[in-house]
Design a protein around this motif. Structure first.
Motif, PDB file in Angstrom:
ATOM      1  N   THR A  10       4.664 -28.581  14.201  1.00 52.50           N
ATOM      2  CA  THR A  10       4.202 -29.629  13.301  1.00 52.50           C
ATOM      3  C   THR A  10       2.902 -29.171  12.648  1.00 52.50           C
ATOM      4  OG1 THR A  10       2.868 -30.734  14.974  1.00 52.50           O
ATOM      5  CG2 THR A  10       5.197 -31.421  14.790  1.00 52.50           C
ATOM      6  N   GLU A  32       9.974 -26.994   3.153  1.00 49.34           N
ATOM      7  CA  GLU A  32      10.631 -28.275   2.868  1.00 49.34           C
ATOM      8  C   GLU A  32      10.727 -29.151   4.105  1.00 49.34           C
ATOM      9  OE1 GLU A  32      14.362 -28.236   0.859  1.00 49.34           O
ATOM     10  OE2 GLU A  32      13.642 -26.859  -0.669  1.00 49.34           O
ATOM     11  N   ASP A  33      11.049 -28.545   5.243  1.00 49.07           N
ATOM     12  CA  ASP A  33      11.248 -29.351   6.452  1.00 49.07           C
ATOM     13  C   ASP A  33      10.571 -28.762   7.688  1.00 49.07           C
ATOM     14  OD1 ASP A  33      12.842 -27.155   6.736  1.00 49.07           O
ATOM     15  OD2 ASP A  33      14.708 -28.240   7.066  1.00 49.07           O
ATOM     16  N   THR A  34       9.623 -27.862   7.489  1.00 48.57           N
ATOM     17  CA  THR A  34       8.968 -27.241   8.633  1.00 48.57           C
ATOM     18  C   THR A  34       7.585 -26.722   8.247  1.00 48.57           C
ATOM     19  OG1 THR A  34       9.265 -25.644  10.421  1.00 48.57           O
ATOM     20  CG2 THR A  34       9.878 -24.913   8.228  1.00 48.57           C
ATOM     21  N   TYR A 164       7.321 -21.376   0.884  1.00 52.62           N
ATOM     22  CA  TYR A 164       6.319 -22.237   1.495  1.00 52.62           C
ATOM     23  C   TYR A 164       5.132 -22.385   0.551  1.00 52.62           C
ATOM     24  CZ  TYR A 164       8.769 -21.123   5.840  1.00 52.62           C
ATOM     25  OH  TYR A 164       9.728 -20.953   6.820  1.00 52.62           O
TER      26      TYR A 164
END
Length: 170
Positions: A10, A32-34, A164
């Protein structure tokens, strides 16, 4: 030899880890998700179970800000010398592109997937590079019998790209 270690988590956990290790070169990136934390060092990793790489080609300095592109390229054992030779003998034109910050060509320690990591001021700079004369020259043999991509036996699977942004860009 310089090494790069990567771990996911996180944003808050990774930021805390950075704060606890202020003397280490670490860059947090958000996908996007990490969230990803990259540790660049000549020493050992501080991560419990990271992805491990040796830096065999580099230019520029990784920073906290910007747009990061990871070209993940699976390479067979017998293809490694050919693949590395190509990067050691590259023209180096990317360094002259507006918005370019850094490049790292990473040899995997415990997998078969090399990573070509580039850092840019922003996504527009990266896209401008993709449509530039320098990009066309760097990839001129792609799709031809002389191109490294023609040597299918050295690529066991398709490559893929992950993107990223620096943690301060969000």
């Amino acid at each position: 030899m310089k090494k790069i270690y990567m771990t996911f988590g996180t944003p808050d956990f990774l930021h805390k880890f950075q704060e606890e290790n202020p003397n280490e070169t670490m860059v947090q990136m958000l996908g996007e998700d990490t969230a990803l934390l990259v540790h660049e060092t000549e020493g050992d990793t501080l991560f419990n179970s990271p992805r491990k790489y040796e830096v065999f080609e580099e230019s520029g300095h990784l920073t906290e800000n910007g747009f990061f592109v990871f070209n993940n390229i699976p390479v067979s054992d017998e293809g490694r010398p050919v693949f590395e030779h190509r990067f050691k003998n590259r023209a180096g034109l990317i360094e002259e592109e507006p918005g370019f910050i850094a490049i790292r060509v990473l040899r995997p320690v415990d997998s078969d997937t090399y990573v070509v990591l580039t850092q840019w001021d922003d996504e527009k700079s990266f896209k401008d590079w993709q449509t530039s004369q320098s990009y066309n020259k760097a990839h001129a043999k792609r799709g031809t019998s002389e191109g490294i991509d023609h040597q299918k036996s050295i690529f066991p699977r398709s490559s893929f790209v992950t993107k990223y942004v620096g943690q301060t860009e969000q």
